[in-house]
Structures are given as structure tokens and as C-alpha cells.
Scaffold this motif. Structure first.
Motif, mmCIF file in Angstrom:
data_model
loop_
_atom_site.group_PDB
_atom_site.id
_atom_site.type_symbol
_atom_site.label_atom_id
_atom_site.label_comp_id
_atom_site.label_asym_id
_atom_site.label_seq_id
_atom_site.Cartn_x
_atom_site.Cartn_y
_atom_site.Cartn_z
ATOM 1 N N TYR A 1 55.846 -0.688 25.818
ATOM 2 C CA TYR A 1 56.026 -1.899 26.599
ATOM 3 C C TYR A 1 54.743 -2.186 27.358
ATOM 4 C CZ TYR A 1 60.741 -0.075 25.899
ATOM 5 O OH TYR A 1 61.873 0.454 25.358
ATOM 6 N N LYS A 2 54.530 -3.456 27.698
ATOM 7 C CA LYS A 2 53.311 -3.812 28.432
ATOM 8 C C LYS A 2 53.599 -4.242 29.855
ATOM 9 C CE LYS A 2 49.574 -4.509 25.381
ATOM 10 N NZ LYS A 2 48.235 -5.073 25.418
ATOM 11 N N ASN A 3 54.801 -4.587 30.154
ATOM 12 C CA ASN A 3 55.061 -5.144 31.475
ATOM 13 C C ASN A 3 56.397 -4.638 32.030
ATOM 14 O OD1 ASN A 3 54.244 -6.787 33.623
ATOM 15 N ND2 ASN A 3 55.533 -8.464 32.939
ATOM 16 N N GLU A 4 56.573 -3.314 32.004
ATOM 17 C CA GLU A 4 57.805 -2.712 32.496
ATOM 18 C C GLU A 4 57.472 -1.609 33.508
ATOM 19 O OE1 GLU A 4 60.658 -3.979 31.927
ATOM 20 O OE2 GLU A 4 60.396 -5.179 30.116
ATOM 21 N N TYR A 5 58.492 -1.023 34.089
ATOM 22 C CA TYR A 5 58.294 0.046 35.074
ATOM 23 C C TYR A 5 57.690 1.275 34.389
ATOM 24 C CZ TYR A 5 61.136 -2.834 38.117
ATOM 25 O OH TYR A 5 61.609 -3.880 38.882
ATOM 26 N N GLN A 6 56.778 1.950 35.086
ATOM 27 C CA GLN A 6 56.038 3.042 34.474
ATOM 28 C C GLN A 6 55.965 4.271 35.385
ATOM 29 O OE1 GLN A 6 52.193 1.319 33.696
ATOM 30 N NE2 GLN A 6 52.968 -0.106 32.157
ATOM 31 N N ILE A 7 55.942 5.439 34.738
ATOM 32 C CA ILE A 7 55.705 6.698 35.438
ATOM 33 C C ILE A 7 54.598 7.442 34.692
ATOM 34 C CG2 ILE A 7 56.673 8.906 36.202
ATOM 35 C CD1 ILE A 7 59.449 7.612 36.113
ATOM 36 N N TYR A 8 53.524 7.785 35.399
ATOM 37 C CA TYR A 8 52.411 8.553 34.824
ATOM 38 C C TYR A 8 52.459 9.976 35.354
ATOM 39 C CZ TYR A 8 49.404 4.744 33.000
ATOM 40 O OH TYR A 8 48.860 3.708 32.289
ATOM 41 N N TYR A 9 52.290 10.938 34.459
ATOM 42 C CA TYR A 9 52.088 12.312 34.911
ATOM 43 C C TYR A 9 50.789 12.814 34.291
ATOM 44 C CZ TYR A 9 52.687 17.174 36.125
ATOM 45 O OH TYR A 9 52.478 18.423 36.656
ATOM 46 N N ILE A 10 49.882 13.322 35.110
ATOM 47 C CA ILE A 10 48.590 13.816 34.632
ATOM 48 C C ILE A 10 48.675 15.329 34.416
ATOM 49 C CG2 ILE A 10 46.117 14.010 35.081
ATOM 50 C CD1 ILE A 10 47.043 11.137 34.699
ATOM 51 N N LEU A 11 48.500 15.728 33.157
ATOM 52 C CA LEU A 11 48.516 17.152 32.810
ATOM 53 C C LEU A 11 47.146 17.792 33.006
ATOM 54 C CD1 LEU A 11 50.598 16.605 29.607
ATOM 55 C CD2 LEU A 11 51.314 18.168 31.409
ATOM 56 N N ASP A 12 46.090 16.989 32.823
ATOM 57 C CA ASP A 12 44.732 17.511 32.958
ATOM 58 C C ASP A 12 43.770 16.333 33.094
ATOM 59 O OD1 ASP A 12 42.747 19.397 33.130
ATOM 60 O OD2 ASP A 12 42.584 19.731 30.972
ATOM 61 N N GLY A 13 42.603 16.586 33.694
ATOM 62 C CA GLY A 13 41.604 15.542 33.835
ATOM 63 C C GLY A 13 41.893 14.627 35.002
ATOM 64 N N GLU A 14 41.420 13.385 34.922
ATOM 65 C CA GLU A 14 41.614 12.462 36.035
ATOM 66 C C GLU A 14 41.638 11.009 35.574
ATOM 67 O OE1 GLU A 14 37.008 11.717 37.512
ATOM 68 O OE2 GLU A 14 38.299 13.020 38.711
ATOM 69 N N ARG A 15 42.330 10.211 36.356
ATOM 70 C CA ARG A 15 42.330 8.754 36.249
ATOM 71 C C ARG A 15 42.256 8.229 37.682
ATOM 72 N NH1 ARG A 15 44.374 5.367 31.790
ATOM 73 N NH2 ARG A 15 42.125 5.299 31.625
ATOM 74 N N PHE A 16 42.139 6.914 37.816
ATOM 75 C CA PHE A 16 42.099 6.324 39.153
ATOM 76 C C PHE A 16 43.094 5.180 39.241
ATOM 77 C CE2 PHE A 16 38.074 8.431 38.600
ATOM 78 C CZ PHE A 16 37.977 9.158 39.782
ATOM 79 N N PHE A 17 43.856 5.186 40.311
ATOM 80 C CA PHE A 17 44.919 4.221 40.548
ATOM 81 C C PHE A 17 44.405 3.214 41.582
ATOM 82 C CE2 PHE A 17 48.676 2.484 42.458
ATOM 83 C CZ PHE A 17 49.732 2.647 41.575
#
Length: 284
Positions: free
Chosen positions: A31-47
Motif C-alpha cells: 500500500y502507498k497511503n495506509e497506516y504503517q509500522i517500521y521496525y529497524i533490525l539493523d542500520g539506520e533511517r531518519f524519520f
């Protein structure tokens, strides 16, 4: 380089597990426009949200409210491995009613990043990997088991798991791009029925078309045309409830010159034609 470790879905929920050694604008999901949950197992992203940024590193669980997706961005990091859960709004609302929980309110309140301690990381990772395992094996009652696991994570958060990290000071260049795209997003949301595409916006904001296209995709994960169509189709859903408006009237009101094109775009984003959607919304 990108490695897709797993993708799977059941009614209302999509799960994707991806590892990347660079930041790519394209998404891997359902989906492109729905509710989302991110879990980071390793590395990094920026919110990025509300002109602030937060580092998503190992053990962070991030919640994205559908209504805030246009103003939120998850990018950056040279390497990351993440699990993304996407949840359809219709399912979320009905599930919340059954569970006596305001789940749209939950996402609105929790929108952002939570750092899990080592104990909660272990529990959450086991649950997420179990979701993958159940869907991959196509086990009987897989959908029910996946949803039970998802609810158990939500209950953990409701019971106080996770802490808010401090704001992360990002480089000025990325923040400036984010601010400019946010300005463009607000304009599209106000004038979507009058805009025909990238060239219109480039002229309005005095930007090179290629540059605008690149930064918009980088920041939002949508192309300009995709984002314009999403705004139009969201509005169309509301207008279709009103039987006094013909589908052709709605098409013209939203700036579509041809009814056939409106029909095709609507079906792409909603999964059914405008007429089918209108019929589905009528109470029996």
C-alpha cells in the motif's frame, strides 16, 4: 543493492522485510497511503516530521499515521534492514471496534519513533518473524494468527513499552529539501483539481522539472503525479457517497478530462471502479 527477504499479506495487512545498502526512493510494500509500522533490525533511517528529524536505529519501532503520511518522510542511512507492516484503514477501524480500541487515535498519538529496550526488542522481533513464518507457510488461520501477533505488539505499546528518542540534528541540505517539498505538498492538497502534473508545479515554484521530480520522490516516496492522483481519489471516495452527483460530474470536478481515465486511476488506487465503490458504500 537491495535484498527482499520476505513479502506477504493477508486481509488488510501487508508485511515486507527488506535489507538495503543504499537509500532508494522506491518502496517495497503493498500500500502507498495506509497506516504503517517500521521496525529497524539493523542500520539506520531518519524519520522527518514537523520540521524535526529522529534517528531510526536498531530496535526502534515507528508508527506512521495515514493522515500524516504527506508530511512525514522516512529516508537516509547507507544501510538498513527493516520490517514494514502496512495496515488498511478500513480493516484498522473495524478491528478497533471489535477490540474496543481507538486504533486510528493510537496511530495519531504514537506517530513517530519509539526506542525499545533489549527485552522488548527480543519480544517484538520474535513476533515479527513469527508473522513472516506463518504467512510464508500459508498455515491454516494464518490471517488470524498474524492479526493476533500485531495486536499483541500494539498492547505492549499501550502498556508503556518504548521511549521517545531525542531529536536528531540532520544536515541542512536534507532539511531544506524536506521543507520545500512540504510547501509543495500543501499546495497540491489545496489545488489538486487545478494541477495537471509536474510541469504545472515546476512553473508555480520556479524549479527545474527534473530537480522537483527528484526531491519530491526522495522525500515522499511518491511521484508528483501519484501524489496528485491520491489526493483526487481520496476526495472522490467522499463525493461518491453523494448520489446526487453523477460519476461524470465527480470526474470533471476533480480535474479529469476523460471519464475513462478517472475510472482507470480510481480502480488502480481503490481496487474497484467508481460505480462499484458507490454500490459498496450503500447500506443494505
Amino acid at each position: 543493492m537491495k535484498k527482499v527477504i520476505f513479502t506477504g499479506k493477508c486481509d488488510g495487512i501487508g508485511i515486507s522485510h527488506v535489507a538495503r545498502d543504499c537509500d532508494l526512493a522506491e518502496t517495497i510494500g503493498f500500500y502507498k497511503n495506509e497506516y504503517q509500522i517500521y521496525y529497524i533490525l539493523d542500520g539506520e533511517r531518519f524519520f522527518y516530521s514537523n520540521n524535526k528529524s529522529y534517528r531510526m536505529s536498531k530496535g526502534t519501532l515507528s508508527f506512521i499515521d495515514k493522515k500524516k503520511i504527506p508530511f512525514t518522510n522516512v529516508i537516509g542511512g547507507k544501510y538498513h534492514e527493516r520490517i514494514l507492516i502496512e495496515i488498511e484503514e478500513t480493516w484498522l477501524i473495524s478491528a478497533g471496534t471489535v477490540m474496543e480500541l481507538d486504533l486510528t487515535g493510537f496511530f495519531s498519538n504514537l506517530h513517530g519513533v519509539l526506542q525499545m529496550n533489549s527485552k522488548h526488542q527480543e519480544i517484538i522481533e520474535k513476533k515479527l518473524r513469527k508473522m513472516e513464518e506463518v504467512l510464508k507457510a500459508e498455515k491454516p488461520y494464518a490471517s488470524a494468527e498474524v492479526k493476533e501477533l500485531l495486536f499483541s505488539i500494539i498492547i505492549m505499546i499501550l502498556n508503556g513499552a518504548g521511549t521517545r528518542p531525542e531529536e536528531y540534528r540532520t544536515t541542512g541540505g536534507k532539511m531544506m529539501r524536506y521543507v520545500k517539498v512540504k510547501e509543495i505538498i500543501y499546495y497540491i492538497m489545496e489545488h489538486y483539481s487545478e494541477i495537471y502534473g509536474l510541469e504545472d508545479l515546476a512553473g508555480i515554484f520556479y524549479l527545474d522539472k527534473s530537480y522537483l521530480s527528484r526531491i519530491f520522490k526522495e522525500v515522499t516516496n511518491f511521484t508528483v503525479n501519484e501524489f496528485i492522483n491520491i489526493q483526487k481519489i481520496d476526495r472522490a471516495r467522499n463525493l461518491l457517497i453523494d448520489d446526487s452527483l453523477s460519476i461524470e460530474d465527480i470526474s470533471k470536478k476533480l480535474g479529469y478530462e476523460r471519464l475513462s481515465y478517472f475510472d482507470r486511476v480510481f480502480k488502480k488506487y481503490v481496487g474497484m471502479s467508481p460505480l462499484q465503490y458507490r454500490k459498496s458504500r450503500k447500506t443494505p
